[in-house]
Design a protein around this motif. Structure first.
Motif, PDB file in Angstrom:
ATOM      1  N   ILE A 340       0.846  -1.216   0.000  1.00  0.00           N
ATOM      2  CA  ILE A 340       0.000   0.000   0.000  1.00  0.00           C
ATOM      3  C   ILE A 340       0.869   1.249   0.000  1.00  0.00           C
ATOM      4  N   MET A 341       1.926   1.255   0.788  1.00  0.00           N
ATOM      5  CA  MET A 341       2.828   2.413   0.838  1.00  0.00           C
ATOM      6  C   MET A 341       3.492   2.637  -0.523  1.00  0.00           C
ATOM      7  N   LEU A 342       3.909   1.519  -1.166  1.00  0.00           N
ATOM      8  CA  LEU A 342       4.548   1.646  -2.479  1.00  0.00           C
ATOM      9  C   LEU A 342       3.568   2.178  -3.521  1.00  0.00           C
ATOM     10  N   VAL A 343       2.343   1.676  -3.502  1.00  0.00           N
ATOM     11  CA  VAL A 343       1.324   2.154  -4.448  1.00  0.00           C
ATOM     12  C   VAL A 343       1.039   3.630  -4.227  1.00  0.00           C
ATOM     13  N   MET A 344       0.936   4.046  -2.971  1.00  0.00           N
ATOM     14  CA  MET A 344       0.701   5.463  -2.670  1.00  0.00           C
ATOM     15  C   MET A 344       1.855   6.328  -3.196  1.00  0.00           C
ATOM     16  N   PHE A 345       3.084   5.823  -3.037  1.00  0.00           N
ATOM     17  CA  PHE A 345       4.255   6.562  -3.533  1.00  0.00           C
ATOM     18  C   PHE A 345       4.197   6.731  -5.057  1.00  0.00           C
ATOM     19  N   VAL A 346       3.905   5.636  -5.771  1.00  0.00           N
ATOM     20  CA  VAL A 346       3.831   5.694  -7.235  1.00  0.00           C
ATOM     21  C   VAL A 346       2.716   6.620  -7.682  1.00  0.00           C
ATOM     22  N   LEU A 347       1.545   6.536  -7.030  1.00  0.00           N
ATOM     23  CA  LEU A 347       0.414   7.392  -7.395  1.00  0.00           C
ATOM     24  C   LEU A 347       0.740   8.867  -7.167  1.00  0.00           C
ATOM     25  N   MET A 348       1.442   9.165  -6.093  1.00  0.00           N
ATOM     26  CA  MET A 348       1.805  10.564  -5.825  1.00  0.00           C
ATOM     27  C   MET A 348       2.797  11.082  -6.866  1.00  0.00           C
ATOM     28  N   ILE A 349       3.784  10.235  -7.233  1.00  0.00           N
ATOM     29  CA  ILE A 349       4.724  10.644  -8.271  1.00  0.00           C
ATOM     30  C   ILE A 349       3.996  10.889  -9.585  1.00  0.00           C
ATOM     31  N   PHE A 350       3.087   9.986  -9.933  1.00  0.00           N
ATOM     32  CA  PHE A 350       2.309  10.139 -11.164  1.00  0.00           C
ATOM     33  C   PHE A 350       1.479  11.432 -11.135  1.00  0.00           C
ATOM     34  N   TYR A 351       0.887  11.710  -9.996  1.00  0.00           N
ATOM     35  CA  TYR A 351       0.060  12.915  -9.850  1.00  0.00           C
ATOM     36  C   TYR A 351       0.910  14.185  -9.997  1.00  0.00           C
ATOM     37  N   PHE A 352       2.075  14.178  -9.362  1.00  0.00           N
ATOM     38  CA  PHE A 352       2.947  15.353  -9.431  1.00  0.00           C
ATOM     39  C   PHE A 352       3.433  15.598 -10.860  1.00  0.00           C
ATOM     40  N   LYS A 353       3.753  14.509 -11.575  1.00  0.00           N
ATOM     41  CA  LYS A 353       4.191  14.656 -12.958  1.00  0.00           C
ATOM     42  C   LYS A 353       3.059  15.149 -13.842  1.00  0.00           C
ATOM     43  N   ARG A 354       1.857  14.645 -13.587  1.00  0.00           N
ATOM     44  CA  ARG A 354       0.714  15.086 -14.381  1.00  0.00           C
ATOM     45  C   ARG A 354       0.419  16.564 -14.156  1.00  0.00           C
ATOM     46  N   LYS A 355       0.653  17.022 -12.948  1.00  0.00           N
ATOM     47  CA  LYS A 355       0.466  18.451 -12.633  1.00  0.00           C
ATOM     48  C   LYS A 355       1.682  19.278 -13.027  1.00  0.00           C
ATOM     49  N   LYS A 356       2.730  18.589 -13.574  1.00  0.00           N
ATOM     50  CA  LYS A 356       3.963  19.240 -14.015  1.00  0.00           C
ATOM     51  C   LYS A 356       4.690  19.921 -12.852  1.00  0.00           C
TER      52      LYS A 356
END
Length: 358
Positions: A340-356
């Protein structure tokens, strides 16, 4: 141009006597090309001259004919020296012709005028091209020395071939003016093209674009505007000097053309200065955009942090000290939590990249 190439160009002339003709450019493989236009109000002769010996037959004192000899290939210094000897051109002028780093200038002699300047135009693949060109105005002839093939004189050639306008009815001083005028006209084209590039980049910055490549584009524009300014800025004083020189080769009835050319050089210089200021302001806009975007990111992260501060505070006091926590007794609770922690980390990275933000 790299620092090594610039240093090599500077060392080429070190220790040589004044008047030594040394080519300082980088187009050392350029083939020699010589063309000649000999014309009068009633006829025109156009010829490609295979060797420098064919140039010598064109020197004439006839008042009815004007000759334009165009030499491409400044790396052929022996040809420049032979032409200079035949037309009695001073060795220091020949040295300036082959020196591609020569600042634009004009020199007056009793029998001729010498002008060094830069020819600017945009190439689709290579971008901004800066080429050395030298003009010699003599009695009923004009010599032009170009660094390489390709120039801005095609329209002028057509006017000579077909007798359009007044080009074939006036003397060599008008041809001298027409060559300079063609170069200055293309200065306007170059400056307008540069202006379009600046305005497009400015629109990108206004639209909030802060990609890394924009800073590189701004630096490229700075270098371009400096190259253009170094080529154009001295020309105003040069044309003003020609206009006021009262040289016997400049017919008084052609002075209004040089006066008009002087006005054009003032205008193109003013346009260059405007775009220069715009280019220097683009980096400030870029840094301001980055700062504003960072402030937006920090605002969002601050809101998220503020929401979790009280939750973290409560969790810090009570910890995991509850008897009724069934997850503690599951066999795979620990690896599930790590996943769960790893998935949250990946999702946050993806979100930050999408928001540039990254």
């Amino acid at each position: 141009m790299s620092k090594k190439n610039r240093a090599r160009r500077n060392k080429q002339k070190t220790g040589l006597s004044p008047g030594t003709v040394v080519y300082t450019g980088h187009k050392s493989e350029q083939k020699l090309f010589i063309e000649a236009f000999n014309y009068s109000p009633t006829h025109v002769k156009e010829e490609e001259i295979p060797s420098v010996d064919g140039v010598f037959s064109y020197k004439s004192d006839s008042k009815d004919h004007v000759t334009w000899i165009n030499i491409n290939g400044l790396n052929h210094t022996d040809v420049i020296e032979r032409i200079g000897t035949h037309f009695n051109i001073h060795p220091l002028i020949l040295e300036d012709i082959a020196n591609t780093s020569q600042r634009p200038k004009v020199d007056e002699f009793e029998d001729y005028l010498s002008l060094n300047m830069k020819m600017l135009y945009y190439d689709v693949e290579k971008g901004l091209i800066t080429e050395q060109i030298s003009l010699i105005l003599g009695h009923n002839y004009v010599l032009s020395f170009q660094e390489a093939e390709g120039d801005v004189f095609n329209e002028l050639r057509e006017r000579i071939r077909h007798g359009k306008g007044r080009i074939r009815t006036l003397g060599s001083d008008y041809l001298f003016y027409a060559l300079i005028d063609n170069i200055v006209d293309h200065y306007f084209v170059v400056v307008e093209t540069l202006g379009d590039k600046i305005e497009d980049l400015e629109d990108d910055l206004f639209n909030g674009s802060t990609q890394e490549f924009i800073s590189t584009q701004i630096q490229d524009l700075k270098r371009e505007i400096l190259r253009i300014r170094r080529s154009i800025f001295p020309l105003r004083d040069i044309i003003n000097r020609i206009e006021k020189s009262e040289h016997r080769l400049i017919d008084s009835k052609n002075l209004p053309f040089f006066q008009d050319l002087y006005d054009h050089t003032i205008q193109v210089n003013e346009n260059t200065e405007v775009y220069r200021e715009m280019v220097w302001g683009l980096m400030d806009m870029y840094m301001t955009g980055l700062s504003n975007k960072m402030n937006e990111v920090m605002k969002v992260l601050t809101i998220i942090s503020t929401i979790f501060i009280p939750l973290t505070f409560i969790a810090g006091i009570y910890g995991m000290n509850f008897d009724n926590m069934p997850e503690l007794h599951y066999q795979y609770s620990y690896p599930i939590l790590l996943i769960i922690m790893l998935v949250m980390f990946v999702l946050m990275i993806f979100y930050f990249k999408r928001k540039k933000w990254l």
